[in-house]
Design an enzyme around this catalytic site. Structure first.
Site, PDB file in Angstrom:
ATOM      1  N   GLU A 149     -44.603   2.480 -25.815  1.00  0.00           N
ATOM      2  CA  GLU A 149     -44.756   2.265 -27.257  1.00  0.00           C
ATOM      3  C   GLU A 149     -45.860   3.164 -27.800  1.00  0.00           C
ATOM      4  O   GLU A 149     -46.945   3.209 -27.248  1.00  0.00           O
ATOM      5  CB  GLU A 149     -45.107   0.784 -27.483  1.00  0.00           C
ATOM      6  CG  GLU A 149     -45.131   0.389 -28.917  1.00  0.00           C
ATOM      7  CD  GLU A 149     -43.916   0.907 -29.654  1.00  0.00           C
ATOM      8  OE1 GLU A 149     -42.797   0.481 -29.372  1.00  0.00           O
ATOM      9  OE2 GLU A 149     -44.075   1.798 -30.517  1.00  0.00           O
ATOM     10  N   LEU A 205     -49.404   7.987 -21.025  1.00  0.00           N
ATOM     11  CA  LEU A 205     -50.823   8.157 -20.685  1.00  0.00           C
ATOM     12  C   LEU A 205     -51.346   9.475 -21.249  1.00  0.00           C
ATOM     13  O   LEU A 205     -52.456   9.551 -21.785  1.00  0.00           O
ATOM     14  CB  LEU A 205     -51.017   8.172 -19.157  1.00  0.00           C
ATOM     15  CG  LEU A 205     -50.814   6.874 -18.402  1.00  0.00           C
ATOM     16  CD1 LEU A 205     -51.125   7.066 -16.925  1.00  0.00           C
ATOM     17  CD2 LEU A 205     -51.712   5.777 -18.957  1.00  0.00           C
ATOM     18  N   CYS A 260     -56.396   0.916 -25.951  1.00  0.00           N
ATOM     19  CA  CYS A 260     -55.621   1.874 -25.145  1.00  0.00           C
ATOM     20  C   CYS A 260     -56.394   3.068 -24.614  1.00  0.00           C
ATOM     21  O   CYS A 260     -56.302   3.389 -23.435  1.00  0.00           O
ATOM     22  CB  CYS A 260     -54.451   2.411 -25.967  1.00  0.00           C
ATOM     23  SG  CYS A 260     -53.306   1.125 -26.406  1.00  0.00           S
ATOM     24  N   PHE A 322     -62.179  -2.012 -34.650  1.00  0.00           N
ATOM     25  CA  PHE A 322     -62.269  -0.645 -34.092  1.00  0.00           C
ATOM     26  C   PHE A 322     -61.738   0.401 -35.047  1.00  0.00           C
ATOM     27  O   PHE A 322     -61.986   1.591 -34.884  1.00  0.00           O
ATOM     28  CB  PHE A 322     -61.601  -0.555 -32.711  1.00  0.00           C
ATOM     29  CG  PHE A 322     -60.105  -0.444 -32.721  1.00  0.00           C
ATOM     30  CD1 PHE A 322     -59.296  -1.562 -32.820  1.00  0.00           C
ATOM     31  CD2 PHE A 322     -59.495   0.801 -32.616  1.00  0.00           C
ATOM     32  CE1 PHE A 322     -57.918  -1.454 -32.821  1.00  0.00           C
ATOM     33  CE2 PHE A 322     -58.107   0.928 -32.610  1.00  0.00           C
ATOM     34  CZ  PHE A 322     -57.316  -0.202 -32.722  1.00  0.00           C
ATOM     35  N   LYS A 323     -60.995  -0.045 -36.051  1.00  0.00           N
ATOM     36  CA  LYS A 323     -60.584   0.827 -37.153  1.00  0.00           C
ATOM     37  C   LYS A 323     -60.141  -0.078 -38.303  1.00  0.00           C
ATOM     38  O   LYS A 323     -60.079  -1.299 -38.136  1.00  0.00           O
ATOM     39  CB  LYS A 323     -59.467   1.770 -36.722  1.00  0.00           C
ATOM     40  CG  LYS A 323     -58.166   1.083 -36.351  1.00  0.00           C
ATOM     41  CD  LYS A 323     -57.128   2.147 -36.082  1.00  0.00           C
ATOM     42  CE  LYS A 323     -55.755   1.579 -35.970  1.00  0.00           C
ATOM     43  NZ  LYS A 323     -54.729   2.570 -35.804  1.00  0.00           N
TER      44      LYS A 323
HETATM   45  C1  UDX Z   1     -53.541   4.413 -30.148  1.00  0.00           C
HETATM   46  C2  UDX Z   1     -52.478   5.524 -30.293  1.00  0.00           C
HETATM   47  O1  UDX Z   1     -52.672   6.212 -31.522  1.00  0.00           O
HETATM   48  C3  UDX Z   1     -51.085   4.924 -30.216  1.00  0.00           C
HETATM   49  O2  UDX Z   1     -50.115   5.958 -30.238  1.00  0.00           O
HETATM   50  C4  UDX Z   1     -50.961   4.118 -28.937  1.00  0.00           C
HETATM   51  O3  UDX Z   1     -49.683   3.508 -28.896  1.00  0.00           O
HETATM   52  C5  UDX Z   1     -52.040   3.083 -28.853  1.00  0.00           C
HETATM   53  O4  UDX Z   1     -53.320   3.686 -28.952  1.00  0.00           O
HETATM   54  P1  UDX Z   1     -54.596   2.588 -31.757  1.00  0.00           P
HETATM   55  O5  UDX Z   1     -55.497   2.273 -30.615  1.00  0.00           O
HETATM   56  O6  UDX Z   1     -53.938   1.470 -32.480  1.00  0.00           O
HETATM   57  O7  UDX Z   1     -53.426   3.565 -31.277  1.00  0.00           O
HETATM   58  O8  UDX Z   1     -55.457   3.390 -32.855  1.00  0.00           O
HETATM   59  P2  UDX Z   1     -55.674   4.900 -33.287  1.00  0.00           P
HETATM   60  O9  UDX Z   1     -55.283   5.048 -34.699  1.00  0.00           O
HETATM   61  O10 UDX Z   1     -55.109   5.868 -32.341  1.00  0.00           O
HETATM   62  O11 UDX Z   1     -57.266   4.983 -33.260  1.00  0.00           O
HETATM   63  C6  UDX Z   1     -58.006   4.853 -32.050  1.00  0.00           C
HETATM   64  C7  UDX Z   1     -59.467   5.052 -32.314  1.00  0.00           C
HETATM   65  O12 UDX Z   1     -59.749   6.402 -32.651  1.00  0.00           O
HETATM   66  C8  UDX Z   1     -60.037   4.221 -33.461  1.00  0.00           C
HETATM   67  O13 UDX Z   1     -61.295   3.723 -33.094  1.00  0.00           O
HETATM   68  C9  UDX Z   1     -60.137   5.197 -34.599  1.00  0.00           C
HETATM   69  O14 UDX Z   1     -61.099   4.850 -35.539  1.00  0.00           O
HETATM   70  C10 UDX Z   1     -60.488   6.460 -33.846  1.00  0.00           C
HETATM   71  N1  UDX Z   1     -60.129   7.698 -34.574  1.00  0.00           N
HETATM   72  C11 UDX Z   1     -58.825   7.979 -34.861  1.00  0.00           C
HETATM   73  C12 UDX Z   1     -61.127   8.584 -34.965  1.00  0.00           C
HETATM   74  O15 UDX Z   1     -62.323   8.352 -34.716  1.00  0.00           O
HETATM   75  N2  UDX Z   1     -60.775   9.727 -35.613  1.00  0.00           N
HETATM   76  C13 UDX Z   1     -59.479  10.038 -35.899  1.00  0.00           C
HETATM   77  O16 UDX Z   1     -59.254  11.117 -36.486  1.00  0.00           O
HETATM   78  C14 UDX Z   1     -58.475   9.132 -35.518  1.00  0.00           C
END
Ligand code: UDX
Length: 454
Positions: A149, A205, A260, A322-323
């Site tokens: 996913e 991964l 993740c 975390f976001k």
């Molecule tokens: C991630 C992957 O994007 C997704 O494809 C996978 O299935 C699961 O892991 P997710 O963990 O939900 O998704 O969040 P994501 O939007 O990827 O953000 C991960 C972290 O990176 C967050 O803490 C976010 O704030 C940070 N981030 C993201 C940044 O610091 N800068 C960016 O430009 C993008």
């Protein structure tokens, strides 16, 4: 599953879990109380629950009558034993495979949905195959597919409804076609990729490792920008307009969090070492080392700007998830940064529009504490925290406001109002570059913005 149920009204989906409390929560009448906050999810649940989407803790019965079973259990990093700190703990996957082996009837397609190390399908296959040979006159037969996913939290529904691709790894074309046909109800054929099973597992991964690597790359450059007078957002824009690099995932922030990235990279590190490739392992490990360094860099910088000490100073933390657009706090940089500040003796007042006080308490490992009881531990000067659901109250009397999550509402804060109630000299630390610089400065506040060396 809610999206599949919505797109395929002819398919009956039952989500089962050994945790009855969780299942009850998914069956909760009041949709506000669903266990996960995800934009658009409650609408799907409202539409499909009780129609073709069910939540149940009757695992055996539901395995028996299923034609297809998605294994979507968690695979946390092992805490002890072989591979501790890096390898994924597959005990839940194995337990599921054993249950499926025992209770399935007829032909069943088993789909790995959890993110798993390469070659896990083999483990599942072996367990399933054993059940076929154990019982002499068994009518069971299985095929195993990998269908990782790629959705991201906060945009999950959109990501599922309009995915960049759907990846299906497997050996048996018939099984692959059956799963492809489900997705094809709304995803165009050309976006449904078929690979061998190992490529599919490794692709997941690798995708997460590449995304995390981009964030560590831009965060490393943010430090260099601050040291040299460049601006990381300008650098991002400049490099992102190169089509080969692309503009997404180049936002410098307080470090990546989420369930993740760290886990999957550590997994990749473990696998690389396991297969005798230490240089590959070291390369990827550096992504998490940099992330960790970057998180601590922010807390150190806050202490430095506040004259080298924050003992008993009030610091307002905006954002704990975390976001934005999720109440998930797993691996959130806010946890690391807040713990550092507490270690320095600060009084934190934490605001987040979706994360609960209880969750913060569990993440920080300490209960909230009232103002008059500071410092919490007089001997070691460990700080304390309290929770506020209103930004203005959270910021009142503080020396600094630290923005850690990019919630929309933080971009429209009335800084002139906040400035009046803060202690001077007052600071705003913006780790997400979302506050309006001019407004903060006009309100007479000092501003530090991540990667802004100007
Ligand atoms: C991630 C992957 O994007 C997704 O494809 C996978 O299935 C699961 O892991 P997710 O963990 O939900 O998704 O969040 P994501 O939007 O990827 O953000 C991960 C972290 O990176 C967050 O803490 C976010 O704030 C940070 N981030 C993201 C940044 O610091 N800068 C960016 O430009 C993008």
């Amino acid at each position: 599953m809610a999206v599949i149920a919505d797109k395929c009204p002819d398919i009956t989906i039952t989500v089962v879990d050994i945790n009855k409390e969780r299942i009850d929560a998914w069956n909760e009448e009041n949709l506000e109380k669903l266990p996960i906050f995800e934009p658009g999810l409650s609408e799907k649940i409202k539409k499909c629950r009780g129609q073709n989407l069910f939540f149940s803790s009757e695992i055996e019965k539901n395995i028996q009558c299923a034609d297809m079973i998605f294994i979507s259990v968690n695979t946390p990093t092992k805490k002890k034993g072989l591979g501790a700190g890096q390898a994924s703990d597959l005990k839940w996957v194995e337990a599921c495979a054993r249950q499926v082996a025992e209770f399935a009837t007829g032909y069943t397609i088993v789909v790995e949905k959890s993110t798993l190390p390469v070659k896990t399908a083999e483990v599942i296959k072996n367990i399933l195959a054993a059940s076929q040979t154990n019982l002499e006159k068994t009518n069971k037969s299985f095929d195993v597919l990998s269908n990782p996913e790629f959705l991201a939290e906060g945009t999950a529904i959109k990501d599922l409804e309009d995915p960049d691709r759907v990846l299906i790894g497997g050996e048996n074309q018939n099984a692959i076609d059956i799963l492809s046909n489900i997705y094809n109800n709304w995803v165009p054929r050309k976006k449904i990729l078929h690979t061998n099973i190992w490529s599919s597992e490794l692709a997941k991964l690798t995708a997460n490792a590449f995304l995390a690597q981009r964030i560590s790359s831009i965060n490393s450059i943010s430090a260099l920008c601050e040291a040299t007078g460049a601006s990381v957002s300008e650098v991002s824009r400049a490099i992102g307009s190169d089509k080969r690099i692309g503009s997404k995932f180049l936002d410098s922030g307080p470090g990546f969090g989420g369930s993740c990235f760290k886990k999957d990279i550590l997994n990749l590190v473990y696998l690389s070492n396991y297969f005798g490739l230490p240089e590959v392992a070291e390369f990827w490990e550096q992504v998490t080392i940099l992330n960790n360094w970057h998180q601590h860099r922010i807390s150190k910088l806050i202490v430095k700007k506040l004259f080298g000490t924050i003992t008993e100073k009030k610091i307002c933390i905006l954002g704990f998830s975390f976001k934005a657009n999720t109440n998930d706090t797993r691996e959130s940089s806010a946890i690391v940064i807040c713990k550092d500040l507490l270690e320095e003796g600060a009084r934190l007042s934490i605001h987040d529009p979706k994360v609960s006080e209880k969750q913060i308490s569990s993440d920080l490992g300490v209960e909230p504490i009232a103002k008059e009881n500071y410092p919490a531990n007089k001997e070691n000067n460990y700080g304390g925290w309290e929770f506020h659901s209103d930004i203005l109250t959270a910021a009142k009397g503080s020396d600094a406001v630290v923005v850690l999550t990019e919630w929309e509402e933080y971009s429209t804060i009335q800084w002139d109002l906040i400035a009046k109630s803060m202690r001077k000299p007052s600071w705003v630390f913006d780790s997400r570059s979302i506050v309006v610089k001019e407004k903060v400065l006009k309100a007479g506040l000092n501003l530090w913005r991540l990667g802004d060396g100007n």
